[in-house]
Design a protein around this motif. Structure first.
Motif, PDB file in Angstrom:
ATOM      1  N   GLU A   1       0.702  -1.179  -0.009  1.00 37.45           N
ATOM      2  CA  GLU A   1      -0.156   0.071   0.049  1.00 37.45           C
ATOM      3  C   GLU A   1       1.053   1.324   0.052  1.00 37.45           C
ATOM      4  OE1 GLU A   1      -3.179  -0.322  -0.339  1.00 37.45           O
ATOM      5  OE2 GLU A   1      -2.990  -2.269  -0.376  1.00 37.45           O
ATOM      6  N   SER A   2       2.142   1.139   0.256  1.00 37.17           N
ATOM      7  CA  SER A   2       3.003   2.236   0.477  1.00 37.17           C
ATOM      8  C   SER A   2       3.176   3.053  -1.135  1.00 37.17           C
ATOM      9  CB  SER A   2       4.463   1.994   0.978  1.00 37.17           C
ATOM     10  OG  SER A   2       4.213   1.725   2.389  1.00 37.17           O
ATOM     11  N   ARG A   3       3.308   4.118  -1.071  1.00 37.14           N
ATOM     12  CA  ARG A   3       3.458   5.064  -2.316  1.00 37.14           C
ATOM     13  C   ARG A   3       4.839   5.401  -2.475  1.00 37.14           C
ATOM     14  NH1 ARG A   3       0.305   1.963  -3.357  1.00 37.14           N
ATOM     15  NH2 ARG A   3      -1.947   2.287  -3.849  1.00 37.14           N
ATOM     16  N   TRP A   4       5.611   5.763  -1.271  1.00 37.19           N
ATOM     17  CA  TRP A   4       7.024   6.428  -1.485  1.00 37.19           C
ATOM     18  C   TRP A   4       7.722   5.254  -0.327  1.00 37.19           C
ATOM     19  CZ3 TRP A   4       8.112   9.506  -4.994  1.00 37.19           C
ATOM     20  CH2 TRP A   4       7.193  10.681  -5.583  1.00 37.19           C
ATOM     21  N   PHE A   5       8.923   5.188  -0.998  1.00 38.21           N
ATOM     22  CA  PHE A   5      10.054   4.478  -0.161  1.00 38.21           C
ATOM     23  C   PHE A   5      11.318   5.266   0.083  1.00 38.21           C
ATOM     24  CE2 PHE A   5       6.828   1.450  -2.177  1.00 38.21           C
ATOM     25  CZ  PHE A   5       6.954   0.417  -1.061  1.00 38.21           C
TER      26      PHE A   5
ATOM     27  N   ASN B   1       3.902  12.744  -8.345  1.00 40.71           N
ATOM     28  CA  ASN B   1       2.754  11.809  -8.106  1.00 40.71           C
ATOM     29  C   ASN B   1       3.361  10.518  -8.021  1.00 40.71           C
ATOM     30  OD1 ASN B   1       0.906   9.706  -8.881  1.00 40.71           O
ATOM     31  ND2 ASN B   1      -0.180  10.948 -10.036  1.00 40.71           N
ATOM     32  N   PRO B   2       3.284   9.633  -6.916  1.00 40.63           N
ATOM     33  CA  PRO B   2       4.054   8.560  -6.754  1.00 40.63           C
ATOM     34  C   PRO B   2       3.699   7.404  -7.570  1.00 40.63           C
ATOM     35  CG  PRO B   2       2.168   8.883  -5.150  1.00 40.63           C
ATOM     36  CD  PRO B   2       2.427  10.095  -6.060  1.00 40.63           C
ATOM     37  N   MET B   3       2.638   7.514  -8.587  1.00 42.76           N
ATOM     38  CA  MET B   3       2.553   6.743  -9.481  1.00 42.76           C
ATOM     39  C   MET B   3       3.095   6.690 -10.778  1.00 42.76           C
ATOM     40  SD  MET B   3       0.829   4.568  -7.459  1.00 42.76           S
ATOM     41  CE  MET B   3       0.420   3.292  -8.749  1.00 42.76           C
ATOM     42  N   THR B   4       3.781   7.812 -10.940  1.00 47.83           N
ATOM     43  CA  THR B   4       4.863   7.949 -12.044  1.00 47.83           C
ATOM     44  C   THR B   4       6.274   7.264 -11.426  1.00 47.83           C
ATOM     45  OG1 THR B   4       3.804  10.022 -12.470  1.00 47.83           O
ATOM     46  CG2 THR B   4       6.038   9.787 -13.322  1.00 47.83           C
ATOM     47  N   PRO B   5       6.969   6.859 -12.433  1.00 45.94           N
ATOM     48  CA  PRO B   5       8.295   6.186 -11.871  1.00 45.94           C
ATOM     49  C   PRO B   5       9.228   7.170 -11.624  1.00 45.94           C
ATOM     50  CG  PRO B   5       7.555   5.327 -14.088  1.00 45.94           C
ATOM     51  CD  PRO B   5       6.671   6.597 -13.939  1.00 45.94           C
ATOM     52  N   TYR B   6       9.557   7.228 -10.319  1.00 46.73           N
ATOM     53  CA  TYR B   6      10.505   8.276  -9.864  1.00 46.73           C
ATOM     54  C   TYR B   6      11.686   7.663  -9.032  1.00 46.73           C
ATOM     55  CZ  TYR B   6       7.658  12.177 -11.177  1.00 46.73           C
ATOM     56  OH  TYR B   6       6.869  13.145 -11.683  1.00 46.73           O
ATOM     57  N   TYR B   7      13.093   8.274  -9.408  1.00 54.09           N
ATOM     58  CA  TYR B   7      14.357   7.665  -8.597  1.00 54.09           C
ATOM     59  C   TYR B   7      14.997   8.977  -8.146  1.00 54.09           C
ATOM     60  CZ  TYR B   7      18.861   5.450  -8.518  1.00 54.09           C
ATOM     61  OH  TYR B   7      20.154   4.957  -8.321  1.00 54.09           O
TER      62      TYR B   7
ATOM     63  N   ARG C   1       6.156   4.374  -5.882  1.00 52.50           N
ATOM     64  CA  ARG C   1       5.656   3.115  -6.487  1.00 52.50           C
ATOM     65  C   ARG C   1       5.543   2.961  -7.713  1.00 52.50           C
ATOM     66  NH1 ARG C   1       4.428  -1.786  -4.555  1.00 52.50           N
ATOM     67  NH2 ARG C   1       4.097  -0.917  -2.576  1.00 52.50           N
ATOM     68  N   GLY C   2       5.468   3.944  -8.628  1.00 53.16           N
ATOM     69  CA  GLY C   2       5.821   3.569 -10.026  1.00 53.16           C
ATOM     70  C   GLY C   2       7.014   3.197 -10.382  1.00 53.16           C
ATOM     71  N   ALA C   3       8.062   3.659  -9.913  1.00 51.07           N
ATOM     72  CA  ALA C   3       9.222   3.057 -10.024  1.00 51.07           C
ATOM     73  C   ALA C   3       9.463   1.493  -9.339  1.00 51.07           C
ATOM     74  CB  ALA C   3      10.559   3.686  -9.459  1.00 51.07           C
ATOM     75  N   LEU C   4       8.598   1.169  -8.584  1.00 53.50           N
ATOM     76  CA  LEU C   4       8.821  -0.330  -7.975  1.00 53.50           C
ATOM     77  C   LEU C   4       8.145  -1.113  -8.883  1.00 53.50           C
ATOM     78  CD1 LEU C   4       8.830   0.010  -4.221  1.00 53.50           C
ATOM     79  CD2 LEU C   4      10.843  -0.206  -5.713  1.00 53.50           C
TER      80      LEU C   4
ATOM     81  N   LEU D   1      17.462  -0.177 -12.498  1.00 55.89           N
ATOM     82  CA  LEU D   1      16.359   0.785 -12.801  1.00 55.89           C
ATOM     83  C   LEU D   1      16.464   1.386 -14.066  1.00 55.89           C
ATOM     84  CD1 LEU D   1      16.583   2.685  -9.324  1.00 55.89           C
ATOM     85  CD2 LEU D   1      14.556   1.315 -10.379  1.00 55.89           C
ATOM     86  N   LYS D   2      17.517   1.706 -14.535  1.00 52.76           N
ATOM     87  CA  LYS D   2      17.464   2.424 -16.038  1.00 52.76           C
ATOM     88  C   LYS D   2      16.894   1.423 -17.241  1.00 52.76           C
ATOM     89  CE  LYS D   2      20.826   4.838 -19.206  1.00 52.76           C
ATOM     90  NZ  LYS D   2      22.422   5.055 -19.315  1.00 52.76           N
ATOM     91  N   GLU D   3      17.580   0.224 -16.961  1.00 53.00           N
ATOM     92  CA  GLU D   3      16.877  -0.836 -17.810  1.00 53.00           C
ATOM     93  C   GLU D   3      15.504  -0.981 -17.719  1.00 53.00           C
ATOM     94  OE1 GLU D   3      19.400  -4.262 -16.655  1.00 53.00           O
ATOM     95  OE2 GLU D   3      21.403  -3.359 -17.571  1.00 53.00           O
ATOM     96  N   SER D   4      14.775  -0.656 -16.779  1.00 57.85           N
ATOM     97  CA  SER D   4      13.535  -0.811 -16.392  1.00 57.85           C
ATOM     98  C   SER D   4      12.775   0.428 -16.959  1.00 57.85           C
ATOM     99  CB  SER D   4      13.195  -1.104 -14.820  1.00 57.85           C
ATOM    100  OG  SER D   4      13.835  -2.197 -14.279  1.00 57.85           O
ATOM    101  N   GLY D   5      13.534   1.448 -17.381  1.00 58.99           N
ATOM    102  CA  GLY D   5      12.924   2.585 -17.822  1.00 58.99           C
ATOM    103  C   GLY D   5      12.812   3.756 -16.792  1.00 58.99           C
ATOM    104  N   VAL D   6      13.719   3.643 -15.752  1.00 56.90           N
ATOM    105  CA  VAL D   6      13.669   4.580 -14.745  1.00 56.90           C
ATOM    106  C   VAL D   6      15.188   5.244 -14.252  1.00 56.90           C
ATOM    107  CG1 VAL D   6      13.050   4.954 -12.290  1.00 56.90           C
ATOM    108  CG2 VAL D   6      11.799   3.283 -13.527  1.00 56.90           C
TER     109      VAL D   6
END
Length: 444
Positions: free
Chosen positions: A173-177, A199-205, A229-232, A272-277
């Motif tokens: 349920e967490s949105r930020w780590f 927005n936590p549903m956008t992939p951010y690192y 969460r989007g990044a995860l 993460l970069k290979e995952s598009g983040v």
């Protein structure tokens, strides 16, 4: 009188255009970074429900107000740090009632907190014929965590990928780590203000970028980094390419031969970069220094502070006392204000002290290196020099302000440090007071 012919007017227009473009590029590449202002009391983000006013400046304020219930704090450590350092850290963090996940290289329990072994689920092929996991086996067999091997640090690079995957699984349920270590300081008021912009549903690192030559830019682990969460979700989707059993996260290393890599934070950035983040770098807000080693200058003055690193127990306690005495505790903490934490110690001359000057070095044979006085003269001639230190037959100059540390004499070598007090006064007059906390634009 020069006649303005159409040709000359055209040439002038072209020149002005080229000048404008060149100025823009130069400013972008070499000038001051762009920024927005981090508001003292930001508007609620669309991605978060409306919440009561946050009592900024009070201990644990965003957690007390319940506005960071969607954020998990992930603390990574070695098993030997559990007994030595974790209790004091939990005493600070525990009061805030944060959602904490603790990861180590050995399962344990302390003061009601479960410590997850990040390496427990790795597949056997990762351990086979790998001497690093001989260390892991010895740690598991030891009667107490204090008996861990001195080489336990070699396991650290293996923890990052399974730790991130496990965190996503354990906190669905967490949105930020927010990933930190035991010597990482976080200003939670600023962290809350910062995350409201995304927005936590956008992939951010997010983090403090390290730029290894020819390799992936990565967020320095000790300075803390943040994943949305989007990044995860992106990372977990890529992980399915390597997972044999999707129900047991933390079982694979995403195809990386970690034994041949340097650092776990760099390996995580690769995946993460290979995952598009790719990383969004927010230095100096995410910072790898403690207050006494920060390079105070035009790049670190009006910027908001999110994290600091390398703090010992005395550093945490001193900083906490200082924060409690802030004149305007509800305002975002910036480097300009943090400078007062160290300002009273700097002086024209301090013996048995290294102020860690490092921009220019004069060694034996150079007149500047003869004595403290000749080192002072070298600093005086360099109009950008604001401090200097002399030891043995070495003189060092610095163009940013740094406190440093005590440095007892080593035989005949004695350390003496000095600061150019009038230049520091002029610097403050030029850059202060800051008009709000700067929220720098990302790089990269």
């Amino acid at each position: 009188m020069v006649r303005l012919t159409p040709t000359r007017l055209l040439c002038a227009a072209v020149f002005l255009c080229l000048f404008a473009v060149t100025s823009f590029v130069s400013s972008s590449l070499f000038g001051e970074r762009g920024y927005d202002v981090l508001h003292e009391r930001p508007s609620p983000a669309r991605s978060r429900p409306s919440s009561p006013d946050v009592p900024f400046g009070e201990e644990c304020s965003p957690f007390k107000a319940g506005v960071m219930e969607d954020t998990t704090v992930v603390l990574k450590m070695g098993s030997g740090e559990v007994a030595a350092q974790l209790p004091a850290y939990l005493n600070r963090l525990g009061r805030c009632k944060q959602d904490l996940l603790l990861f180590s290289d050995r399962e344990a329990e302390l003061n009601g907190f479960d410590i997850v072994d990040a390496l427990a689920n790795l597949r056997p092929e990762y351990r086979y014929n790998n001497p690093d996991f001989d260390i892991y086996d010895r740690i598991q067999q030891a009667n107490t965590t204090e008996e861990k091997s001195n080489e336990g640090w070699r396991l650290d690079r293996y923890k990052f990928l399974p730790m991130v995957e496990l965190a996503a699984h354990l906190r669905p349920e967490s949105r930020w780590f927010v990933f930190i270590e035991l010597d990482t300081y976080v200003n939670w008021d600023n962290m809350y203000r910062f995350l409201l912009n995304f927005n936590p549903m956008t992939p951010y690192y997010f983090g403090s970028p390290v730029w290894p030559t020819g390799r992936t830019v990565f967020a320095h682990g000790g300075s803390g980094f943040v994943l949305s969460r989007g990044a995860l979700n992106k990372l977990l989707a890529r992980g399915r390419m390597f997972a044999e059993n999707h129900k047991f996260p933390g079982t694979h290393l995403f195809g990386k031969d970690v034994s041949k890599e340097c650092c776990g934070d760099e390996i995580l950035a690769q995946v993460l970069k290979e995952s598009g983040v790719p990383i969004k770098g927010y230095w100096p807000m995410f910072n790898g220094e403690r207050p006494t080693t920060v390079h105070f200058g035009w790049e670190q003055w009006c910027e908001a502070i999110l994290t600091l690193h390398h703090l010992g127990e005395d550093d945490f306690n001193a900083l906490q006392r200082w924060e409690q005495a802030r004149k305007h505790p509800s305002r975002p903490l910036i480097f300009e204000e943090l400078f007062s934490f160290i300002e009273t110690i700097i002086a024209d001359q301090v013996d048995d002290w290294s102020n860690m000057s490092e921009d220019v070095t004069y060694n034996k044979g150079n007149p500047a290196a003869i004595s403290f006085d000749t080192c002072f003269n070298a600093c005086l001639k360099d109009t950008k020099c604001v401090q200097y230190e002399h030891f043995g037959d070495t003189c060092r100059l610095s163009r940013t302000i740094r406190l440093g540390h005590q440095q007892p004499a080593d035989g005949d070598r004695k350390w003496t440090s000095g600061w150019m007090m009038e230049r520091i006064k002029s610097f403050k007059a030029r850059y202060s007071p800051c008009q709000g906390a700067h929220f720098v634009h990302p790089n990269p």
